[in-house]
Design a protein around this motif. Structure first.
Motif, PDB file in Angstrom:
ATOM      1  N   HIS A 205       0.954  -1.262   0.095  1.00 54.22           N
ATOM      2  CA  HIS A 205       0.091   0.053  -0.064  1.00 54.22           C
ATOM      3  C   HIS A 205       0.858   1.185   0.005  1.00 54.22           C
ATOM      4  CE1 HIS A 205      -3.227   2.807   1.308  1.00 54.22           C
ATOM      5  NE2 HIS A 205      -4.015   1.863   0.698  1.00 54.22           N
ATOM      6  N   PRO A 206       0.380   2.327  -0.537  1.00 50.49           N
ATOM      7  CA  PRO A 206       1.382   3.512  -0.598  1.00 50.49           C
ATOM      8  C   PRO A 206       1.565   3.947   0.699  1.00 50.49           C
ATOM      9  CG  PRO A 206      -0.385   3.776  -2.260  1.00 50.49           C
ATOM     10  CD  PRO A 206      -0.735   2.500  -1.629  1.00 50.49           C
ATOM     11  N   ALA A 207       0.657   3.701   1.608  1.00 47.82           N
ATOM     12  CA  ALA A 207       0.769   4.246   3.177  1.00 47.82           C
ATOM     13  C   ALA A 207       2.130   3.477   3.579  1.00 47.82           C
ATOM     14  CB  ALA A 207      -0.325   3.998   3.799  1.00 47.82           C
ATOM     15  N   ASP A 208       2.401   2.228   3.211  1.00 48.24           N
ATOM     16  CA  ASP A 208       3.689   1.789   3.724  1.00 48.24           C
ATOM     17  C   ASP A 208       4.887   2.572   3.572  1.00 48.24           C
ATOM     18  OD1 ASP A 208       2.036  -0.211   4.326  1.00 48.24           O
ATOM     19  OD2 ASP A 208       2.718  -1.597   2.646  1.00 48.24           O
ATOM     20  N   LEU A 209       4.874   3.611   2.561  1.00 48.38           N
ATOM     21  CA  LEU A 209       6.044   4.237   2.176  1.00 48.38           C
ATOM     22  C   LEU A 209       5.647   5.676   2.474  1.00 48.38           C
ATOM     23  CD1 LEU A 209       6.978   2.790  -1.318  1.00 48.38           C
ATOM     24  CD2 LEU A 209       8.144   2.236   0.952  1.00 48.38           C
ATOM     25  N   ASN A 210       4.766   6.037   3.149  1.00 47.90           N
ATOM     26  CA  ASN A 210       4.259   7.322   3.580  1.00 47.90           C
ATOM     27  C   ASN A 210       4.304   8.228   2.262  1.00 47.90           C
ATOM     28  OD1 ASN A 210       3.295   9.307   5.348  1.00 47.90           O
ATOM     29  ND2 ASN A 210       5.451  10.267   5.453  1.00 47.90           N
ATOM     30  N   VAL A 211       3.611   7.636   1.024  1.00 49.14           N
ATOM     31  CA  VAL A 211       3.339   8.666  -0.027  1.00 49.14           C
ATOM     32  C   VAL A 211       1.791   8.374  -0.543  1.00 49.14           C
ATOM     33  CG1 VAL A 211       5.652   8.229  -0.711  1.00 49.14           C
ATOM     34  CG2 VAL A 211       4.073   6.604  -1.837  1.00 49.14           C
ATOM     35  N   VAL A 219      -1.920  11.124   1.436  1.00 48.77           N
ATOM     36  CA  VAL A 219      -1.676   9.893   1.891  1.00 48.77           C
ATOM     37  C   VAL A 219      -3.052   8.986   2.316  1.00 48.77           C
ATOM     38  CG1 VAL A 219      -0.361   8.527   3.383  1.00 48.77           C
ATOM     39  CG2 VAL A 219       0.751  10.585   2.237  1.00 48.77           C
ATOM     40  N   VAL A 220      -3.321   8.018   1.708  1.00 46.56           N
ATOM     41  CA  VAL A 220      -4.505   7.540   2.388  1.00 46.56           C
ATOM     42  C   VAL A 220      -3.856   6.365   3.284  1.00 46.56           C
ATOM     43  CG1 VAL A 220      -6.390   6.088   1.673  1.00 46.56           C
ATOM     44  CG2 VAL A 220      -5.620   7.710   0.172  1.00 46.56           C
ATOM     45  N   PRO A 221      -4.529   6.185   4.579  1.00 47.22           N
ATOM     46  CA  PRO A 221      -4.214   5.227   5.514  1.00 47.22           C
ATOM     47  C   PRO A 221      -4.380   3.715   4.992  1.00 47.22           C
ATOM     48  CG  PRO A 221      -5.498   6.941   6.470  1.00 47.22           C
ATOM     49  CD  PRO A 221      -5.663   7.063   4.991  1.00 47.22           C
ATOM     50  N   ALA A 222      -3.726   2.918   5.225  1.00 48.23           N
ATOM     51  CA  ALA A 222      -3.825   1.643   4.662  1.00 48.23           C
ATOM     52  C   ALA A 222      -4.979   0.800   5.567  1.00 48.23           C
ATOM     53  CB  ALA A 222      -2.620   0.495   5.037  1.00 48.23           C
ATOM     54  N   PRO A 223      -5.956   0.274   4.552  1.00 47.37           N
ATOM     55  CA  PRO A 223      -7.265  -0.277   5.402  1.00 47.37           C
ATOM     56  C   PRO A 223      -6.885  -1.342   6.433  1.00 47.37           C
ATOM     57  CG  PRO A 223      -6.834  -1.319   3.099  1.00 47.37           C
ATOM     58  CD  PRO A 223      -5.661  -0.288   3.328  1.00 47.37           C
ATOM     59  N   VAL A 224      -7.787  -1.102   7.308  1.00 44.41           N
ATOM     60  CA  VAL A 224      -7.746  -2.250   8.588  1.00 44.41           C
ATOM     61  C   VAL A 224      -8.347  -3.596   8.203  1.00 44.41           C
ATOM     62  CG1 VAL A 224      -7.848  -2.660  11.015  1.00 44.41           C
ATOM     63  CG2 VAL A 224      -7.260  -0.382  10.375  1.00 44.41           C
ATOM     64  N   ALA A 225      -7.568  -4.546   8.223  1.00 44.11           N
ATOM     65  CA  ALA A 225      -8.151  -5.650   7.790  1.00 44.11           C
ATOM     66  C   ALA A 225      -9.196  -6.308   8.765  1.00 44.11           C
ATOM     67  CB  ALA A 225      -7.121  -7.021   7.522  1.00 44.11           C
TER      68      ALA A 225
END
Length: 441
Positions: A205-211, A219-225
């Motif tokens: 996910h882009p949020a893993d790289l803070n982009v 920056v869109v937070p990674a969805p919570v599974a």
């Protein structure tokens, strides 16, 4: 959370600031390579049907059954794989999928019975390739891109065609010179070789790289599974099945699978062989379809960003149907110019249907679009599985493939009608979510 420009400067020596490529493009590149690595098996069945028949005495119907199970699992796995990617991440699912493809192809060199072919070709490789199916493409483009989604979808879809292009002539030559086992081991090695690259560079996910995703400022937070992957996949199907658009898309895509993977992909080489053409020559023609498919699918992605996807699907299916109706007259012991024209045309149309279908799933079903597309893709493979087995049985009974080509041509024209019926459901479709403001990248 807003961030700065998506392309940040940094220095190299004394040359001043230079622009860094957005990481979405690196993720797309790794996904492309992974798709190429998994695509080797797609080139295998057409090359190995006659060698397996000659060595083991299995009928074309029996061998086609193994291919059909592979195609069916390839499709049925896709929606669950999309949900698994939401639950456990893209990188982990893709790595395990490549390992399954490698194991399933490599272990065939030890088989002695037809049930082993079904277990390895059908089940193991079907599960592995299904986890690397086009739902994977929809997931990557949906997470990493706001702009250029159609174009990137076309490029990644062409990765499968590129794999076929790379492997098909090589596998045909290896089979002719060293036997079919060398081809099976080559496919296994290619899938295995991609695993380290996936583990090293593919990101979930882009949020893993803070982009931010490409084309967005936020920056869109990674969805919570939440919940199980199976529940997510089945829930998306239950919701989508209540809408006519789903059945129109699934019906058209089932015919798409029947006329590509199930028919041409599995039986074109044996059909050409029936007319006296050498298998390496027929394999080269099928590889040319893969070559032109790259151009056609990328162009289709570009058009999807600019035109109504319903119109595109109508044209694609109608023209495919007309080309299949004339195919029986084009086979000969040598390659004639008319066959080359068919190869060019069919190659441009091969999976050009994917970018507009992905776009329509996103339009009609919003955030559930990738998982719903997984179910639509399952219908694609269901159609391919039926066509692969039915065509093999027709060949065993009639001694030729002519009737199969005519039936496929008529079905494709029917798929064009289904696509145009989507206009009747357009008003009930939810409005697409407004995309964040684009920034230079």
């Amino acid at each position: 959370m807003a961030v700065g420009p998506l392309v940040r400067p940094y220095r190299i020596g004394c040359n001043g600031p230079v622009k860094r490529l957005h990481p979405a493009w690196l993720v797309a590149a790794v996904a492309f390579v992974a798709l190429v690595g998994a695509a080797g098996f797609r080139a295998t069945p057409g090359v190995l049907i006659h060698p397996l028949h000659d060595e083991f005495g299995w009928s074309l119907g029996t061998i086609s059954l193994a291919v059909s199970i592979n195609l069916l699992l390839f499709g049925l796995t896709a929606p669950f794989a999309a949900a698994l990617m939401e639950r456990f991440g893209i990188r982990r699912v893709v790595a395990y999928a490549l390992l399954l493809v490698s194991a399933g192809s490599g272990l065939t060199v030890f088989m002695k019975h037809s049930w082993e072919l079904i277990a390895l070709w059908g089940v193991l490789v079907g599960l592995g390739t299904g986890s690397m199916a086009l739902a994977f493409v929809a997931t990557v483009t949906g997470r990493w891109f706001v702009e250029r989604r159609g174009l990137v979808t076309g490029v990644l879809t062409a990765g499968g065609a590129a794999g076929q292009l790379v492997f098909l002539p090589l596998l045909a030559l290896l089979t002719e010179a060293h036997g079919w086992r060398s081809a099976a081991l080559t496919v296994a090695g290619a899938a295995l070789a991609v695993v380290p690259l996936v583990m090293w560079r593919l990101r979930d996910h882009p949020a893993d790289l803070n982009v931010a995703p490409y084309g967005s400022a936020d920056v869109v937070p990674a969805p919570v599974a939440t919940g199980g992957a199976a529940r997510r996949a089945v829930g998306a199907l239950r919701t989508a099945a209540g809408r006519p658009a789903f059945w129109l898309l699934a019906g058209g895509f089932a015919i798409c699978g029947a006329t590509t993977n199930g028919l041409i992909g599995t039986h074109f080489i044996p059909a050409a062989h029936d007319h006296g053409m050498a298998e390496p020559t027929a394999a080269s023609l099928l590889a040319l379809i893969g070559l032109f498919d790259i151009a056609g699918t990328i162009a289709s992605g570009w058009l999807t960003d600019r035109m109504d996807s319903r119109v595109l699907l109508g044209w694609y299916y109608a023209l495919r149907g007309l080309s299949l109706l004339v195919l029986p007259m084009l086979f000969a012991a040598t390659v004639r110019p008319s066959m080359l024209v068919f190869i060019l045309f069919y190659g441009l149309d091969w999976v050009a249907t994917v970018p507009p279908t992905v776009a329509l799933c996103r339009e009609y079903f919003g955030a559930s679009g990738p998982v719903v597309f997984g179910w639509v893709f399952a219908s694609h493979q269901f159609g391919a599985a039926i066509a692969a087995t039915a065509t093999g049985l027709l060949r065993d009974r009639l001694g030729n493939y002519d009737l199969a080509w005519y039936i496929a041509g008529g079905l494709s024209i029917g798929a064009a009608a289904l696509s145009l019926l989507l206009f009747r459901t357009r008003r009930s479709a939810p409005a697409p979510t407004a995309a964040p403001a684009a920034v230079p990248a």
